[in-house]
Structures are given as structure tokens and as C-alpha cells.
Design an enzyme around this catalytic site. Structure first.
Site, short mmCIF file in Angstrom:
data_model
loop_
_atom_site.label_atom_id
_atom_site.label_comp_id
_atom_site.label_asym_id
_atom_site.label_seq_id
_atom_site.Cartn_x
_atom_site.Cartn_y
_atom_site.Cartn_z
N LYS A 126 -10.55 -7.81 7.12
CA LYS A 126 -11.31 -8.16 8.32
C LYS A 126 -11.30 -6.99 9.29
CE LYS A 126 -7.73 -10.51 11.00
NZ LYS A 126 -7.66 -9.75 12.26
N HIS A 164 0.84 -1.22 0.00
CA HIS A 164 0.00 0.00 0.00
C HIS A 164 0.87 1.25 0.00
CE1 HIS A 164 -3.65 -2.27 0.62
NE2 HIS A 164 -4.34 -1.14 0.51
#
Lengths: 280, 183
Positions: free
Chosen positions: B106, B36
Site C-alpha cells: 500500500k 527483505h
């Protein structure tokens, strides 16, 4: 004095590392099955079903239960009548490396944590805790701990006047704020007392206490039950998607502390509470 | 139970609601913390192409927050479950602004991400954390397409079939986390 060579440890530790990552302790699996029946939310039940299927698949195929095969936390209890010949720490790390490679486990440990963060590629070094016990055996427990749940723990130095209420509030606050990210339903390990350094170890030791045992102090055992009930009223549910079952067990370990303090630590584990023990 | 094929479209995304169980088939890309950071550095305003630019066109794609275990011989991938999404929160709004449509991870997201999901009509799915061996059986092909030096944190292009997820935040801004507690 019984003499044990450190040379036997690499293969023993390698097997423990692999097994702990592939198969859950019997009691842990039984508890997940038991609680799955109590969940009434349809989404919660669907999630429980996937969790249980995953446990079957991992064991059958020899695959890690979770991709986060953890930091290897290792507890070595050495009998006072045992003399270990050789470098035990080195032997344990050799075993962690061997198990990681043979077992197709993920290498998740980086050195120079603040700056370079270079992967050591074999999950070494392990975090090792030594303790002396009676007898002539060596008890070694390997606990792979994933960081989804490890990051969700917290420690607080309460004051004596904050007392029981302060402890309860802190535990519930940690579970409420950080529990949803720690892969619930959770195992909640709590340390109370000691100093800032050992209260964190107490919380982790609480997690690997046999599940069929409560704390030997009746008042603390009662608190374990009460906290479990309170946590399961938070409504976080499996994976934080809402439901009745947020935690599967609460265990507390305590130690005498200083007149001026009341340290508390909460160490959360996801439902995949992984550990494997060998007695040598 | 709903089904969904990639790439996503506004139409496909708008039809899904928070709480829906969805089976995804098609291409998805893995990216965790380190990847990222590199993607965002390659995007405006930084546009640092030293690392080779953005490794795939983000438009209408899904990123899966995952770092798999090594594959055994004859298997496409090892265990591959979701990692905690909130660690990617600082980067996510930039990715959504640049066309990313979906994410699988999650746990909860930040307020900034929640707002960005609504603004860019994107979607956030959760897979069952820890169900990594089960989820690996839904991955048919896997190939590292960028940052191989990051090891498990490299970007993998995955071909998935009936990959099970739950809509955690839909494009209308509804999510499964803030529901009232039950009994």
C-alpha cells in the site's frame, strides 16, 4: 473515598483491547458510510466498498479489522475520589497481554528498539497516560494505533510569527506528503501549544474526542472545518488512489504555551480509528 | 475487472494498466522489513548464505508486503492486509534485478523503485489497506516457508483465490498516484 482494586483491570483491559480491534466505534463507521456516498471517483468508490465490507466481516467473524493490531495507547482518567489499591500499571499490562493472546491479535511490540528489537510476544508494554478528573469513577480508553499511520505524523516547533498561516501550511504539508501512506481517508488529530512533549499528546487526544463535538473555542472549531475542506481539495483520495475524500474529520486540541513558541503536532489515523472505553 | 494467475509472465504483466482492478489467483509470498533484509543479504553482491540462502525462486513471483495476525483454529490465516510499501524501497530494486515480477502493498514508492519497475518490466499492485479481514477470506492456504523465528514477519507461502488488488504502477511506468487533482 471509593476504593477500587487493581485486580479487576486485567479482564476489563483484555476485553477493551479485543473489542477495539474487532469493532469500530459507531460514530467512526457512520462517518465512513456518510463520506463514501460523496466519493465520485470509480476507484475510490470501489475502495470504500471493500473498506465497508471489511468492517462487516471483522465484526461478524471476530477478526481484527487490520492485521496491524497496533501499539496499545491507553488513557486512564482517575476520579479524585477514587483510591486504586494495587499496581495499576502492572494490571493494565496484564490485560493487554491477555487480550492479545485471547483475541488472536498480532504481537507487534519490540524491546531494545534501536538494537536487538526482540518481540515481547504479547504487545506489552502499553503506552499509558494517567490523568486526574473529578468524581469517583475511573475512565479507561484503549486505542490500538497502527504504525502505517503513526509513522506518518509529524511535529514542528513553529515561531509565534509564523502564526495561523504557519500552522495551516504545516498541517497541509504533512497530509500531502505522508497522508497517502497512512491509509486515507484520514482522521487528522492536531495539537497546538504546550511544550514539545505534550503537543504530541494533545494531537492524539484530539483523535479520540467525540466525533460529534468541535473544539469549544469557536475560532478553533472554524479552523477544524477549514482544514478539513482544504485537505479534501488535495485530491489524494481513498488509499491515495485519487478522489474527493482524503479526510473524514479534523480535530484540534490546544494548550497554553511559552511566549517564545508555537508547537504544532499532526497525528494521522487511518480510516479505522479504533478505540473502546469503559467507565468503572 | 481483470483476472491474473501466478506465476507472472512478461505478457501477462504488459497487458495490465495502472488503475486496473485485478483479481489474483495462485501462489504469492509474504515478506516485510526483516525478511527483505535477509533475502537481500543472501543475494549478490553480499551472498551471505549464513541464513540459508534465498528461500524461494524469485523469478516471476509476487511478494505481498504483509504480516498477518495469528490464525484461529480451523482457519488458514488471521487478518492479512497490506503494510506500507515504502519501507521496502531500499531492497526492491535488488529483488527486481533478481527476477521478482510483482509486489502487493500500500502507498507510494520511491523514484528508484519507480524506475526499476519500468526497467525490469515489473508491476506494483496495491490492496486496500486495513481491509485485512476481507483479504484473509481470499487466502485459502498459508504455510511458513522461511524465517519462522521472525514470527509475523516470517515468509508465508500463500494460495490465494480472487485476491483483489489495484494496479498502482504498471510495467510502462504509469502510476495512479501522480494524477492531477480533481474538483
Amino acid at each position: 473515598m471509593r476504593e477500587v482494586s487493581a485486580n479487576i483491570f486485567p479482564s476489563i483491559v483484555a476485553d477493551l483491547v479485543k473489542e477495539a480491534n474487532y469493532r469500530l466505534p459507531f460514530g467512526v463507521k457512520r462517518l465512513i458510510v456518510e463520506f463514501s456516498k460523496k466519493e465520485s471517483s470509480p476507484l475510490g468508490r470501489y475502495i470504500f466498498k471493500q473498506m465497508l465490507d471489511n468492517i462487516e466481516i471483522a465484526a461478524k467473524k471476530g477478526m481484527p479489522l487490520c492485521q496491524d493490531t497496533g501499539i496499545q495507547e491507553i488513557f486512564v482518567d482517575i476520579g479524585r475520589k477514587v483510591r486504586i489499591k494495587g499496581n495499576l500499571e502492572k494490571a493494565i499490562n496484564k490485560g493487554v497481554s491477555k487480550g492479545t493472546k485471547e483475541g488472536y491479535l498480532r504481537a507487534s511490540i519490540v524491546k531494545s528498539p534501536l538494537f536487538e528489537r526482540v518481540n515481547t510476544k504479547d504487545n506489552t508494554p502499553a503506552v499509558i497516560h494517567y490523568k486526574f478528573i473529578s468524581g469517583d469513577k475511573v475512565k479507561i480508553t484503549v486505542m490500538p494505533k497502527g504504525f502505517g499511520s503513526e509513522n506518518a505524523g509529524d511535529v514542528k516547533m513553529l515561531t509565534p510569527s509564523q502564526g495561523l498561516g504557519g500552522v495551516k501550511d504545516f498541517v497541509l504539508q504533512v497530509v500531502k506528503e505522508k497522508g497517502p501512506n497512512a491509509c486515507p481517508p484520514l482522521f487528522v488529530g492536531i495539537g497546538i501549544g504546550g511544550s514539545m512533549s505534550n503537543v504530541t499528546l494533545l494531537a492524539k487526544q484530539a483523535l479520540i474526542r467525540p466525533l460529534n463535538k468541535s473544539n469549544s473555542d469557536k475560532k478553533i472549531a472554524k479552523l477544524e472545518k477549514e482544514l478539513l475542506q482544504k485537505i479534501n481539495r488535495l485530491g489524494i483520495g481513498p488509499q491515495g488512489a485519487g478522489g474527493k475524500i482524503t479526510a473524514l474529520n479534523v480535530s484540534i486540541e490546544d494548550f497554553p504555551t511559552h511566549i517564545g513558541g508555537l508547537p504544532v503536532c499532526v497525528n494521522l489515523s487511518c480510516y479505522l480509528l479504533r478505540y473502546k472505553r469503559a467507565i468503572i | 475487472m481483470r483476472t491474473l494467475t501466478t506465476p507472472l509472465t512478461l505478457d501477462k504483466v504488459s497487458r495490465l494498466n495502472s488503475g486496473d482492478i485485478v483479481l489474483i489467483t495462485g501462489t504469492i509470498y509474504t515478506a516485510r522489513d526483516a525478511a527483505h533484509k535477509k533475502i537481500v543479504e543472501a543475494l549478490p553482491p553480499h551472498q551471505n548464505f549464513g541464513c540459508g540462502g534465498v528461500p524461494f525462486d524469485l523469478k516471476n513471483q509476487i511478494i505481498y508486503y504483509a504480516g498477518p495476525t495469528p490464525a484461529r483454529k480451523g482457519m488458514p490465516i488471521g487478518s492479512c492486509g497490506p503494510t506500507t510499501s515504502s519501507r521496502m524501497d531500499d531492497y526492491t530494486p535488488t529483488l527486481l534485478k533478481n527476477g521478482l515480477k510483482g509486489m502487493i502493498g500500500k502507498g507510494k514508492r520511491s523514484d528508484e523503485v519507480t524506475k526499476a519497475i519500468k526497467k525490469f518490466k515489473a508491476i506494483y499492485f496495491v490492496a486496500v489497506g486495513g481491509a485485512a479481514a476481507l483479504l484473509a477470506t481470499k487466502i485459502k492456504k498459508a504455510k511458513v516457508i522461511a524465517y519462522p523465528q521472525l514470527g509475523t514477519e516470517a515468509i508465508y507461502k500463500l494460495e490465494v483465490k480472487d485476491f483483489p488488488v489495484i494496479v498502482a504502477m504498471d510495467s510502462k511506468g504509469k502510476n495512479i498516484f501522480n494524477r492531477k487533482k480533481k474538483g
